[in-house]
Design an enzyme around this catalytic site. Structure first.
Site, PDB file in Angstrom:
ATOM      1  N   GLY A 103     -19.251  74.747  12.529  1.00 43.00           N
ATOM      2  CA  GLY A 103     -18.095  74.889  13.415  1.00 43.00           C
ATOM      3  C   GLY A 103     -17.051  75.815  12.827  1.00 43.00           C
ATOM      4  O   GLY A 103     -15.972  75.940  13.369  1.00 43.00           O
ATOM      5  N   CYS A 104     -17.370  76.450  11.729  1.00 44.22           N
ATOM      6  CA  CYS A 104     -16.469  77.378  11.066  1.00 44.22           C
ATOM      7  C   CYS A 104     -15.133  76.698  10.767  1.00 44.22           C
ATOM      8  O   CYS A 104     -14.647  75.949  11.577  1.00 44.22           O
ATOM      9  CB  CYS A 104     -16.206  78.621  11.884  1.00 44.22           C
ATOM     10  SG  CYS A 104     -17.692  79.427  12.399  1.00 44.22           S
TER      11      CYS A 104
END
Lengths: 105, 412
Positions: A103-104
């Protein structure tokens, strides 16, 4: 980390069911994983995505984002949503036997 | 004479030259820092401009002020790097050869990456606050806005300062309360993530705050296009989200010259070793700060902790010695939550933000993952620290490595 048995395969998974050891994956297993999340048939287009993800993970060590699959793998984001409805980033990682995308940060 | 060239005189580049100049013998080392303009922007301050807390004068100074004696500042646009020849080529045709290169040109909002986010649409019903012009225009828009649905959206991750969009909605809640019009404003936070934040325990705390402040959250909302005619955001899974005022955080990308040089990933961020910042392809190229593809937040605190690790490693690397220090991904961010309060989070590659006290275990004065007034004052005082301590590379009494002391483990 837990182990799960899927159609006779023993695999290591995280709490959400994502495989944690890419080496335990096989093309046959991908079919079973897909079935579990409501994708009954893996078409050639699905395989194009799965192969890109597998190869990219092997060199980069992380699960590719939608943008990366689109930019480097040549499969538009819109098509990824059609192939893996609702949550393509998670679904394609799940089927490809790769860790859940981070999800960075 | 060896030549170190640093591209970018922002937070990372400026700190790097200030740390390295005293430690590299002037008889042996020339240092040059390059930027495309003269203005240093205090980026954390942009958040406060739309609400009239800061104005433009509070967040800009000249870059030269922070470039130490013995370092040459070149102001020029970069056309590309030729890493095989160890050469930087400028837009005006000049070139600069280097022995070692540090890429520190950050990451930047790119509205052009989203269909419909045109120049005409921006600054009318659509605004941003990650640029000085955007933040100032938004301040003017909020001054006269008479209410409706305000949507704050993140186009895509990663973005720099990933907590800023949340802070923006918290401050908006406070701002409209103060103006006596909160009942006429519907606040919506739309994110491509499945939760309000990337880390689960912090996401739970923040979800609670959002709920308390009556801020609606639209998750898994990955925008395909904006329709400025109808004032609607359209997601890839064909949901529509209408707005009266849209505050958007565009896709963030590294500088275009990085793509032209063949040094970037799909977002023009430079792939580096996450512990040493060394390019994965070139042994004399490093990337620091937002320009790198590090799997931690793109934030000034990361730069600060990184540069400490990088300095010692660089001095060894140029002597062909192994780099002994390993960066752990340490990040540390204040989160303004409105009404004079704030939260603080402290985390690294392996440990997500946990509750507790910082920096002194049990004492603080800052509280982790908890709303306090002290945290808010910490955030405001940080601007002074940034200009007077950090940029010039003076030490702050904070270890670069994240510590578990003072943190409470929580069931995931």
């Amino acid at each position: 980390m837990a182990t799960a048995t899927l159609s006779g395969y023993e695999i290591h998974v995280d709490e959400e069911g994502f495989m944690t050891d890419p080496a335990e994956w096989s093309e046959e297993l991908a079919g079973f994983l897909a079935h579990q999340i409501g994708i009954d048939e893996l078409t050639e287009d699905h395989w194009k995505v799965i192969r890109f993800l597998r190869e990219d993970h092997a060199t980069e060590g992380t699960t590719a984002t939608l943008r990366r699959v689109s930019t480097l793998g040549g499969i538009p984001v819109k098509q990824l949503y059609a192939l893996f409805p609702k949550k393509p980033a998670k679904k394609m990682a799940y089927i490809a036997g790769l860790p859940k995308p981070k999800g960075c940060v | 004479m060896k030549h170190l060239v640093v591209l970018g005189a922002g937070t990372a580049g400026t700190m790097t030259v200030n740390k390295l100049r005293p430690r590299l013998d002037p008889a042996e080392w020339r240092i040059t820092v390059v930027d495309q303009d003269e203005t240093h922007l205090y980026q954390p301050g942009l958040l406060f401009i739309p609400f009239g807390i800061y104005d433009a004068g509070d967040v800009v100074k000249t870059r030269r002020e922070f470039v130490p004696r013995g370092v040459e500042l070149v102001v020029a646009g970069i056309d590309r790097i030729d890493p095989d020849e160890s050469r930087v080529i400028f837009e005006d045709g000049r070139t600069l050869d280097y022995d070692y290169l540090v890429i520190a040109t950050g990451t930047h909002p790119r509205p052009d990456q989203t269909p419909g986010l045109t120049d005409e649409a921006l600054h009318d019903t659509i605004h941003d606050f990650y640029t000085l012009e955007g933040a100032v225009a938004l301040a003017e828009a909020l001054e006269t806005w008479d209410g409706g649905r305000l949507v704050v959206n993140i186009m895509e991750m990663p973005i720099k300062c990933p907590v800023a969009p949340l802070e923006f909605v918290f401050l908006a809640d406070w701002f409209f309360h103060e103006r006596g019009m909160r009942d006429r404003v519907e606040l919506v936070f739309a994110t491509p993530l499945s939760e309000a934040f990337t880390k689960p325990i912090a996401a739970r705390h923040l979800a609670h705050l959002l709920d308390e402040k009556k801020i609606a959250v639209e998750t898994d909302f990955y925008v395909e296009q904006v329709d400025p005619e109808r004032n609607v955001l359209v997601s890839y899974d064909e949901r529509e989200l209408g707005y009266d005022l849209l505050v958007t955080v565009p896709v963030n990308m590294g500088a275009e010259y990085i793509a032209r040089s063949g040094l970037g990933d799909e977002l023009n961020h430079v792939p580096v070793d996450k512990h040493t910042f060394l390019s994965r392809d070139y042994d004399n190229v490093f990337a620091l700060g937002d320009a790198a593809d590090l799997p931690t937040s793109k934030a000034g605190s990361v730069v600060h902790f990184s540069v400490d690790v990088f300095t010692d490693n660089f001095l060894r690397h140029v002597e062909s010695l192994p780099m002994l220090e390993r960066f752990d991904g340490h990040a540390n961010c204040f989160i303004e939550s409105g009404f004079g309060k704030g939260l603080l989070i402290d985390f690294n590659y392996d440990t997500e933000p946990l509750p507790g006290k910082y920096p002194l275990p049990g004492i603080g004065p800052f509280s982790l993952l908890e709303e306090t007034e002290v945290n808010h004052w910490g955030k405001l005082l940080f601007r002074w620290t940034y200009w007077h301590v950090l940029l010039e590379g003076r030490p702050l009494p904070l270890p670069s490595r994240m510590l578990m002391a003072g943190k409470r483990r929580v069931e995931p």
